[in-house]
Design an enzyme around this catalytic site. Structure first.
Site, PDB file in Angstrom:
ATOM      1  N   SER A 128       0.826  -1.214   0.000  1.00 20.83           N
ATOM      2  CA  SER A 128       0.000   0.000   0.000  1.00 20.83           C
ATOM      3  C   SER A 128       0.859   1.263   0.000  1.00 20.83           C
ATOM      4  CB  SER A 128      -0.878   0.002   1.258  1.00 20.83           C
ATOM      5  OG  SER A 128      -1.402   1.290   1.490  1.00 20.83           O
ATOM      6  N   TYR A 152      -1.919   5.367  -4.033  1.00 25.14           N
ATOM      7  CA  TYR A 152      -2.900   6.395  -3.714  1.00 25.14           C
ATOM      8  C   TYR A 152      -2.457   7.627  -4.472  1.00 25.14           C
ATOM      9  CZ  TYR A 152      -5.976   4.043  -0.500  1.00 25.14           C
ATOM     10  OH  TYR A 152      -6.920   3.221   0.011  1.00 25.14           O
ATOM     11  N   THR A 178      -5.794   2.762  -6.814  1.00 29.49           N
ATOM     12  CA  THR A 178      -7.071   2.681  -6.090  1.00 29.49           C
ATOM     13  C   THR A 178      -7.875   3.948  -6.317  1.00 29.49           C
ATOM     14  OG1 THR A 178      -6.090   1.216  -4.463  1.00 29.49           O
ATOM     15  CG2 THR A 178      -8.103   2.363  -3.800  1.00 29.49           C
ATOM     16  N   LYS A 260      -8.286  -0.256  -9.293  1.00 30.86           N
ATOM     17  CA  LYS A 260      -8.969  -0.945  -8.190  1.00 30.86           C
ATOM     18  C   LYS A 260     -10.140  -0.092  -7.707  1.00 30.86           C
ATOM     19  CE  LYS A 260      -7.995  -2.838  -3.543  1.00 30.86           C
ATOM     20  NZ  LYS A 260      -8.404  -1.894  -2.492  1.00 30.86           N
ATOM     21  N   HIS A 284     -13.833  -1.903  -1.687  1.00 31.35           N
ATOM     22  CA  HIS A 284     -12.895  -1.566  -0.613  1.00 31.35           C
ATOM     23  C   HIS A 284     -13.277  -2.286   0.695  1.00 31.35           C
ATOM     24  CE1 HIS A 284      -9.586   1.494  -0.121  1.00 31.35           C
ATOM     25  NE2 HIS A 284      -9.756   1.178   1.142  1.00 31.35           N
TER      26      HIS A 284
HETATM   27  C1  LIG Z   1      -7.297  -1.824   7.544  1.00 35.38           C
HETATM   28  C2  LIG Z   1      -7.465  -1.729   6.062  1.00 35.38           C
HETATM   29  C3  LIG Z   1      -6.647  -0.879   5.338  1.00 35.38           C
HETATM   30  C4  LIG Z   1      -6.759  -0.807   3.959  1.00 35.38           C
HETATM   31  N1  LIG Z   1      -5.882  -0.036   3.275  1.00 35.38           N
HETATM   32  C5  LIG Z   1      -5.949  -0.014   1.920  1.00 35.38           C
HETATM   33  C6  LIG Z   1      -4.972   0.695   1.182  1.00 35.38           C
HETATM   34  O1  LIG Z   1      -4.060   1.279   1.730  1.00 35.38           O
HETATM   35  N2  LIG Z   1      -5.097   0.704  -0.154  1.00 35.38           N
HETATM   36  C7  LIG Z   1      -6.113   0.042  -0.820  1.00 35.38           C
HETATM   37  O2  LIG Z   1      -6.189   0.091  -2.047  1.00 35.38           O
HETATM   38  N3  LIG Z   1      -7.016  -0.674  -0.132  1.00 35.38           N
HETATM   39  C8  LIG Z   1      -6.942  -0.725   1.212  1.00 35.38           C
HETATM   40  N4  LIG Z   1      -7.844  -1.491   1.900  1.00 35.38           N
HETATM   41  C9  LIG Z   1      -8.848  -2.279   1.152  1.00 35.38           C
HETATM   42  C10 LIG Z   1      -8.289  -3.662   0.752  1.00 35.38           C
HETATM   43  O3  LIG Z   1      -7.299  -3.567  -0.218  1.00 35.38           O
HETATM   44  C11 LIG Z   1      -9.393  -4.569   0.181  1.00 35.38           C
HETATM   45  O4  LIG Z   1     -10.063  -3.905  -0.871  1.00 35.38           O
HETATM   46  C12 LIG Z   1     -10.417  -5.012   1.215  1.00 35.38           C
HETATM   47  O5  LIG Z   1      -9.837  -5.210   2.476  1.00 35.38           O
HETATM   48  C13 LIG Z   1     -11.045  -6.315   0.714  1.00 35.38           C
HETATM   49  O6  LIG Z   1     -12.071  -6.708   1.511  1.00 35.38           O
HETATM   50  P1  LIG Z   1     -11.957  -7.807   2.688  1.00 35.38           P
HETATM   51  O7  LIG Z   1     -11.278  -7.131   3.823  1.00 35.38           O
HETATM   52  O8  LIG Z   1     -13.384  -8.099   2.932  1.00 35.38           O
HETATM   53  O9  LIG Z   1     -11.178  -8.993   2.157  1.00 35.38           O
HETATM   54  C14 LIG Z   1      -7.741  -1.580   3.284  1.00 35.38           C
HETATM   55  C15 LIG Z   1      -8.550  -2.454   4.013  1.00 35.38           C
HETATM   56  C16 LIG Z   1      -8.413  -2.556   5.382  1.00 35.38           C
HETATM   57  C17 LIG Z   1      -9.271  -3.545   6.137  1.00 35.38           C
HETATM   58  O1  LIG Z   2      -8.389   2.472   5.593  1.00 30.62           O
HETATM   59  C1  LIG Z   2      -8.521   2.220   4.397  1.00 30.62           C
HETATM   60  O2  LIG Z   2      -9.432   1.532   3.949  1.00 30.62           O
HETATM   61  C2  LIG Z   2      -7.600   2.761   3.451  1.00 30.62           C
HETATM   62  O3  LIG Z   2      -7.724   2.438   2.301  1.00 30.62           O
HETATM   63  C3  LIG Z   2      -6.520   3.630   3.787  1.00 30.62           C
HETATM   64  C4  LIG Z   2      -6.549   4.926   3.304  1.00 30.62           C
HETATM   65  C5  LIG Z   2      -5.489   5.764   3.592  1.00 30.62           C
HETATM   66  C6  LIG Z   2      -4.436   5.317   4.300  1.00 30.62           C
HETATM   67  C7  LIG Z   2      -4.436   4.002   4.783  1.00 30.62           C
HETATM   68  C8  LIG Z   2      -5.467   3.151   4.495  1.00 30.62           C
END
Ligand SMILES: Cc1cc2nc3c(=O)[nH]c(=O)nc-3n(C[C@H](O)[C@H](O)[C@H](O)COP(=O)(O)O)c2cc1C
Ligand SMILES: O=C(O)C(=O)c1ccccc1
Length: 395
Positions: A128, A152, A178, A260, A284
């Site tokens: 990420s 991002y 994303t 994404k 997401h």
């Molecule tokens: C704590 C957390 C942080 C996340 N951070 C990002 C991120 O930095 N970038 C991103 O594209 N998606 C982020 N996501 C979304 C995940 O990539 C993904 O789309 C999602 O967790 C999939 O669903 P699931 O948790 O039900 O498997 C985050 C999800 C969680 C739970």
């Molecule tokens: O928390 C999230 O879902 C996420 O995508 C995120 C956004 C910015 C920084 C870190 C995670």
């Protein structure tokens, strides 16, 4: 990963006479429960929670519940192969680790532990932009294992271009842009807990080490972290972007670009028109728009538009092997696993993430065979019950 399911089952059952005192959970529900026990409210709900009333999160799970498999018999499933080809690379299974930021709030080793787990398993890791440690450190920990970089797309074009340069230089082989998070959603748990990790300097590892980012500050992030965090909040996302801006990304990287967060078939059409190399159907994990369709339900129409011209991956709600089969049956070429890996990380660091991934892959292998398939490439919509679903969506 030939017949990995049988091997993992054997490994687990063979401890029957000599139980392992450090046994880790098997089911998703148990991992989540144990993660709840080790994490404080702020971090736990940051991971586990979703946008608004969490209706999208529930829709994600419900979409998998509603689709039913109809297994086939007597088709020789003795030798199975889970491997897939994506963007010219062969991966051992259709499973990837979803990009997840701020993993330092989950475990002190954060992304280094989850990335090493991926490397060990041969499962591609998507780092990420909001990782706690810089992407170069993750790359170093993974050596030559497969990794993609999730972008991002910053409001500061110099930072965006710099991230793309750094990702290419440190051996990432694809860029995942994303699109669904130009700003943080209305997340009721985090608002209630008054918890936003970035404001305490977590999840900014790439930014604080970035020459383009630091060039905009009067003092370095070390000297004046508050000013650096303030600048981060201004440039993190860019709600002003449009499809015509996609060319900026394409001009600044030679790597394949995947988008994404695509849910609408018309956006899938635009993705094709703008010449991207792949898309990830995702809401997401229900963390951005409350009340959307389950991501699995968005897949058939999107795949209908794409017609195999570029790979379609999906995430949001993958918990077990049969979920992977349903996603592949509806047209996905691969799936991303999010929260399950983070509960593994919370409970047992690298080993926890490894076991979560190993178990999903093992379950996929066994369920694939029991459904009558030898390879994941053979799965199509005929494995699904077509009653009570919108048949016209499935091609
Ligand atoms: C704590 C957390 C942080 C996340 N951070 C990002 C991120 O930095 N970038 C991103 O594209 N998606 C982020 N996501 C979304 C995940 O990539 C993904 O789309 C999602 O967790 C999939 O669903 P699931 O948790 O039900 O498997 C985050 C999800 C969680 C739970
Ligand atoms: O928390 C999230 O879902 C996420 O995508 C995120 C956004 C910015 C920084 C870190 C995670």
């Amino acid at each position: 990963m030939k017949n990995i399911g049988n091997k993992v089952q054997y490994q687990i059952y063979s401890t029957m006479t000599n139980p392992d005192p450090n046994r880790l959970p098997i089911s998703y529900e148990e991992w989540e429960k144990q993660a709840r026990e080790v994490l404080e409210d702020g971090p736990f709900y940051y991971v586990a929670g979703g946008a608004g009333g969490e209706r999208t999160m529930r829709a994600n799970v419900a979409a998998f519940e509603q689709r039913k498999l109809i297994p086939r018999m007597l088709r020789n499933v003795e030798e199975r192969d889970l491997s897939v080809e994506l963007l010219g690379y062969t991966f051992p299974s259709p499973i990837l680790q979803a990009p997840i930021g701020v993993q330092s709030i989950i475990h002190p080793e954060g992304e280094l532990a989850s990335a090493k787990a991926s490397a060990e398993m041969g499962i591609p890791y998507i780092a990420s932009s909001a990782s706690s440690v810089p992407m170069e450190k993750i790359a170093e920990a993974m050596e030559d294992a497969a990794r993609w970089f999730q972008l991002y797309w910053s409001k500061d074009p110099d930072v965006t271009a710099s991230f793309l340069r750094r990702a290419e230089a440190s051996g990432y082989s694809a860029i995942v842009v994303t699109l669904d998070t130009p700003m943080m959603a209305w997340r009721e748990d985090d608002l209630k807990n008054v918890y936003l990790p970035f404001l305490i300097g977590e999840g900014v590892g790439n930014y604080f080490t970035d020459p383009a980012f630091n060039a905009k500050l009067e003092k370095s992030p070390k000297e004046d972290p508050t000013a650096a965090i303030m600048y981060w909040t201004q440039i993190f996302g860019n709600p002003g972007l449009t499809w015509d801006d996609i060319s900026f990304i394409q001009e600044h990287t030679n790597l394949p670009v995947l988008l994404k967060g695509i849910m609408h078939p018309d956006d899938a059409k635009l993705a094709l028109e703008y010449g991207v190399n792949g898309i990830i159907v995702s809401n997401h994990g229900g963390r951005q728009v409350d009340g959307t369709q389950g991501a699995l339900d968005a897949l058939p129409k999107v795949c209908n538009v794409i017609q195999d011209r570029i790979p379609v991956l999906m995430d949001s709600g993958i918990r077990r092997g049969s979920d992977v089969i349903k996603a592949l049956a509806l047209g996905a070429k691969g799936v991303l696993v999010g929260r399950p890996c983070m509960y593994g990380l919370a409970v047992a660091g690298q080993r926890g993430v490894m076991e979560v991934l190993r178990n999903i892959v093992a379950d996929l292998d066994i369920t694939l065979g029991l459904s009558g398939y030898r390879t994941v490439r053979d799965i199509d919509h005929s494995v699904l019950d077509q009653t009570n679903v919108e048949v016209e969506q499935i091609k």
